[in-house]
Write a protein that holds these residues in place. Sequence first.
Motif, mmCIF file in Angstrom:
data_model
loop_
_atom_site.group_PDB
_atom_site.id
_atom_site.type_symbol
_atom_site.label_atom_id
_atom_site.label_comp_id
_atom_site.label_asym_id
_atom_site.label_seq_id
_atom_site.Cartn_x
_atom_site.Cartn_y
_atom_site.Cartn_z
ATOM 1 N N ASN A 32 42.080 38.564 36.919
ATOM 2 C CA ASN A 32 40.713 38.083 36.700
ATOM 3 C C ASN A 32 40.678 36.640 36.218
ATOM 4 O OD1 ASN A 32 39.512 40.532 37.417
ATOM 5 N ND2 ASN A 32 39.869 41.364 35.383
ATOM 6 N N LEU A 34 40.439 32.652 36.157
ATOM 7 C CA LEU A 34 39.549 31.719 36.842
ATOM 8 C C LEU A 34 40.385 30.742 37.661
ATOM 9 C CD1 LEU A 34 36.512 31.215 36.825
ATOM 10 C CD2 LEU A 34 36.858 29.650 34.938
ATOM 11 N N PHE A 52 34.280 26.350 42.545
ATOM 12 C CA PHE A 52 34.697 27.706 42.179
ATOM 13 C C PHE A 52 34.202 28.721 43.195
ATOM 14 C CE2 PHE A 52 34.979 25.333 38.331
ATOM 15 C CZ PHE A 52 36.046 25.883 37.663
ATOM 16 N N ARG A 56 31.817 32.724 39.901
ATOM 17 C CA ARG A 56 32.941 32.524 38.975
ATOM 18 C C ARG A 56 32.905 31.156 38.297
ATOM 19 N NH1 ARG A 56 37.350 35.934 38.808
ATOM 20 N NH2 ARG A 56 37.383 34.778 36.881
ATOM 21 N N THR A 85 28.193 26.258 43.478
ATOM 22 C CA THR A 85 29.520 26.649 42.966
ATOM 23 C C THR A 85 30.352 25.460 42.505
ATOM 24 O OG1 THR A 85 30.451 26.624 45.191
ATOM 25 C CG2 THR A 85 29.598 28.736 44.389
#
Length: 105
Positions: A32, A34, A52, A56, A85
């Motif tokens: 999980n 980043l 990203f 996220r 994003t």
Amino acid sequence: MDGAAHAVAPRFDDQQAGPAAPRRQTIVTPDNSLVAKVLSVNAVGRFVVLNFPEGRVPKLEQHLFLYRGGLKTAEVKVVGPQQETSIVADIISGEAQPGDTVRDQ
């Protein structure tokens, strides 16, 4: 019988005595962390634009690390603004290039 003790030979067969040995289970943990990419770098202003995956984008003020060829090259702090994003981060230390990988660890 002559009174001497007799040794019992071990028994070898296809059946195990007692309960079956427990099976080793493989535990899979999702990653999980980043992960993103550096889209552009402004060396004079000492900031980068990061991109990203959907959903996220990091929090403001979060510190992230840039990697190139598996080596850590810079630390950045997310400052905004954000557009979809992509988000801007200040370069705290090190050197950034477009295409660098961004991670939170």
